[in-house]
Motif scaffolding. Structure first.
Motif, PDB file in Angstrom:
ATOM      1  N   ARG A  50      43.746  44.529  46.896  1.00  0.00           N
ATOM      2  CA  ARG A  50      43.069  43.715  45.882  1.00  0.00           C
ATOM      3  C   ARG A  50      43.189  44.511  44.580  1.00  0.00           C
ATOM      4  N   SER A  51      42.100  45.189  44.145  1.00  0.00           N
ATOM      5  CA  SER A  51      42.219  45.929  42.877  1.00  0.00           C
ATOM      6  C   SER A  51      42.629  47.381  43.066  1.00  0.00           C
ATOM      7  N   ARG A  70      49.535  41.342  46.419  1.00  0.00           N
ATOM      8  CA  ARG A  70      48.288  41.455  45.679  1.00  0.00           C
ATOM      9  C   ARG A  70      47.416  40.291  46.167  1.00  0.00           C
ATOM     10  N   ALA A  71      46.394  40.621  46.955  1.00  0.00           N
ATOM     11  CA  ALA A  71      45.499  39.578  47.470  1.00  0.00           C
ATOM     12  C   ALA A  71      44.554  39.161  46.345  1.00  0.00           C
ATOM     13  N   GLY A  72      45.099  38.442  45.396  1.00  0.00           N
ATOM     14  CA  GLY A  72      44.372  38.027  44.199  1.00  0.00           C
ATOM     15  C   GLY A  72      45.393  37.572  43.173  1.00  0.00           C
ATOM     16  N   ALA A  73      44.971  37.523  41.923  1.00  0.00           N
ATOM     17  CA  ALA A  73      45.872  36.975  40.906  1.00  0.00           C
ATOM     18  C   ALA A  73      46.576  38.061  40.090  1.00  0.00           C
ATOM     19  N   GLY A  74      45.796  38.923  39.417  1.00  0.00           N
ATOM     20  CA  GLY A  74      46.379  39.890  38.479  1.00  0.00           C
ATOM     21  C   GLY A  74      47.146  40.980  39.201  1.00  0.00           C
ATOM     22  N   ASN A  97      41.806  32.071  43.677  1.00  0.00           N
ATOM     23  CA  ASN A  97      40.419  32.446  43.364  1.00  0.00           C
ATOM     24  C   ASN A  97      39.981  31.901  41.994  1.00  0.00           C
ATOM     25  N   ARG A 229      40.739  40.612  32.089  1.00  0.00           N
ATOM     26  CA  ARG A 229      41.070  42.023  32.186  1.00  0.00           C
ATOM     27  C   ARG A 229      40.472  42.766  31.006  1.00  0.00           C
ATOM     28  N   HIS A 280      32.729  43.225  38.446  1.00  0.00           N
ATOM     29  CA  HIS A 280      34.086  42.714  38.773  1.00  0.00           C
ATOM     30  C   HIS A 280      34.028  41.892  40.069  1.00  0.00           C
ATOM     31  N   ALA A 283      36.227  37.091  41.572  1.00  0.00           N
ATOM     32  CA  ALA A 283      36.953  36.480  42.695  1.00  0.00           C
ATOM     33  C   ALA A 283      36.193  36.609  44.005  1.00  0.00           C
ATOM     34  N   SER A 284      35.036  37.237  43.938  1.00  0.00           N
ATOM     35  CA  SER A 284      34.383  37.632  45.185  1.00  0.00           C
ATOM     36  C   SER A 284      33.383  36.610  45.729  1.00  0.00           C
TER      37      SER A 284
HETATM   38  C1  3PG Z   1      42.201  39.031  40.526  1.00  0.00           C
HETATM   39  O1  3PG Z   1      43.073  39.455  39.784  1.00  0.00           O
HETATM   40  O2  3PG Z   1      42.456  38.256  41.472  1.00  0.00           O
HETATM   41  C2  3PG Z   1      40.773  39.416  40.299  1.00  0.00           C
HETATM   42  O3  3PG Z   1      40.649  40.371  39.303  1.00  0.00           O
HETATM   43  C3  3PG Z   1      40.082  39.837  41.569  1.00  0.00           C
HETATM   44  O4  3PG Z   1      40.130  41.172  41.819  1.00  0.00           O
HETATM   45  P1  3PG Z   1      39.522  41.695  43.221  1.00  0.00           P
HETATM   46  O5  3PG Z   1      40.408  41.162  44.295  1.00  0.00           O
HETATM   47  O6  3PG Z   1      39.570  43.184  43.144  1.00  0.00           O
HETATM   48  O7  3PG Z   1      38.143  41.175  43.342  1.00  0.00           O
END
Ligand code: 3PG
Length: 397
Positions: A50-51, A70-74, A97, A229, A280, A283-284
């Motif tokens: 994730r991050s 990357r289990a997420g977006a960024g 997310n 970000r 942060h 997404a949680s």
């Molecule tokens: C993302 O880019 O998906 C979010 O910033 C989520 O980050 P995380 O997976 O660390 O909560």
């Protein structure tokens, strides 16, 4: 041999199991941090984060790493340049997310307008202050500027529309949907925006975009939300603007965010009364994390079963190919090799190649993206091959 996947961040148990059920060896260690990864990654084929930061040292230390999900977006926590140098795929889970992040952005807008955290803290401290907390303005009819109209920005607009806000948005693409109107220049929108919500990726172009000059343009007392970000805001300039213009600020990301999941936190923002910072957690939500985990599992399984990388982010957007050669040929051993040999003899570099088969398996079509033009002699040699049916050669420029 079984594929070995290291999950170095929190990941829902049922999806860890789904990978194990698919005959994958899974090492699940959500406590690993940036500095543990070079050792942990040595003998794995795939890492899921994730991050947690995947730096160049980790990528260089890996012996067989082939895919980073990357289990997420960024993807700014992954050193993509280092991955490119070793031919390691990087992919992400875009859009999965977005709703969660949009919900938090809207939540922060309301929290700032109604001062919900202050309300609650006073109540818990035994103080009653209806007089003070009755001074909220309300969001209905207020002008909202959404900066970055991707998956998340659109989900924010959808919700803000239901609130009756006057929505403007800005992106590199066309602005469509949810009643959002395009704005092209910040100096037109920032002086009239009651709320500004940032939904940008961290890139060299967005770094420090919200600087002293931008804050100067903002309306005094406006709400600023950043759930994207930290890099997109110059934090010193923000702190000055909060003091001078009484901006109300909701942040889910900030300078010096701790790497761990718990512990202490230091930030100058703690001292500012009109700044609310969350941990942060955009997404949680459980639903978002399940959606992200499902997509992560799909990416890995699709790769194993077909070799295709979904949401492959480090594929070259532009190549050095200037010509395209398409050859239809009988699907027999050596035909493709002979075509490639003609190009090799002409010292022509192939940038990309795809060979697909027609139904029935008799004929194949090979598309070659090549750097320089094939000469008449080369094309003649290809045409004279008895197993070549036809060809086309065009410029891509
Ligand atoms: C993302 O880019 O998906 C979010 O910033 C989520 O980050 P995380 O997976 O660390 O909560």
């Amino acid at each position: 041999m079984k594929m070995k996947v290291l999950i170095a961040d929190k990941f829902p148990e049922q999806y860890v199991q789904k990978l194990k059920d698919s005959d994958i060896e899974v090492i699940y260690n959500p406590k690993l941090g940036e500095n543990d990864l070079p050792e942990a990654v040595k003998d794995v084929d795939c890492i899921v984060v994730r991050s947690t930061v995947v730096n160049a040292k980790t990528i260089e230390a890996s012996n067989q790493l082939n895919l980073i999900v990357r289990a997420g977006a960024g993807v700014n926590n992954i050193d993509i340049k280092a991955a490119n140098k070793k031919g390691i795929y990087v992919s992400n889970c875009p859009g999965k997310n977005s709703i969660a992040v949009a919900e938090l952005a809207i939540g922060l807008m309301i929290a700032l307008d109604r001062r919900i955290p202050h309300n609650v803290a006073d109540f818990k401290a035994g103080r009653w202050n209806k007089a003070e907390y009755s001074k909220a303005e309300g969001l209905f009819g207020k002008t909202l500027a959404i900066v970055g109209y991707g998956n998340i920005g659109k989900e924010v607009a959808k919700r803000a529309q239901a609130f009756g806000m006057n929505i403007y948005a800005k992106d590199v693409t066309r602005i469509e949907g949810y009643g959002a109107k395009d704005f092209s220049e910040f100096d037109q929108i920032l002086p009239i925006a009651d709320v500004v919500s940032i939904h940008l990726p961290a890139t060299p172009q967005t770094k420090g975009l919200f600087n002293a000059d931008m804050f100067k343009l903002m309306k005094p007392g406006a709400i600023l939300i950043n759930t994207s970000r930290q890099d997109v805001i110059d934090e010193e300039a923000l702190i000055n603007a909060v003091k001078e213009k009484k901006l109300k600020v909701g942040l889910d990301v900030f300078k010096g965010e701790p790497e761990g999941k718990d512990g202490t936190v230091e930030s100058k923002l703690r001292e500012l009364d009109t700044v609310y910072v969350t941990h942060h957690i955009g997404a949680s939500t459980e639903q978002a994390q399940n959606a992200v985990a499902e997509e992560t599992v799909n990416i890995i399984l699709h790769y194993i079963n077909s070799g295709v990388i979904d949401h492959w982010v480090n594929r070259a957007k532009v190549t050095d190919a200037h010509y395209q050669l398409v050859v239809k040929h009988y699907d027999k051993p050596g035909v493709l090799a002979s075509i490639l040999d003609v190009l090799r003899q002409g010292n022509i570099n192939i940038e990309e190649v795809e060979n697909i088969i027609f139904d029935g398996g008799l004929v194949a079509c090979c598309t070659l993206k090549i750097q320089t033009s094939a000469t008449g002699d080369m094309l003649e040699a290809i045409r004279n091959n008895p197993n070549v049916i036809s060809y086309s050669h065009v410029s891509l420029d």
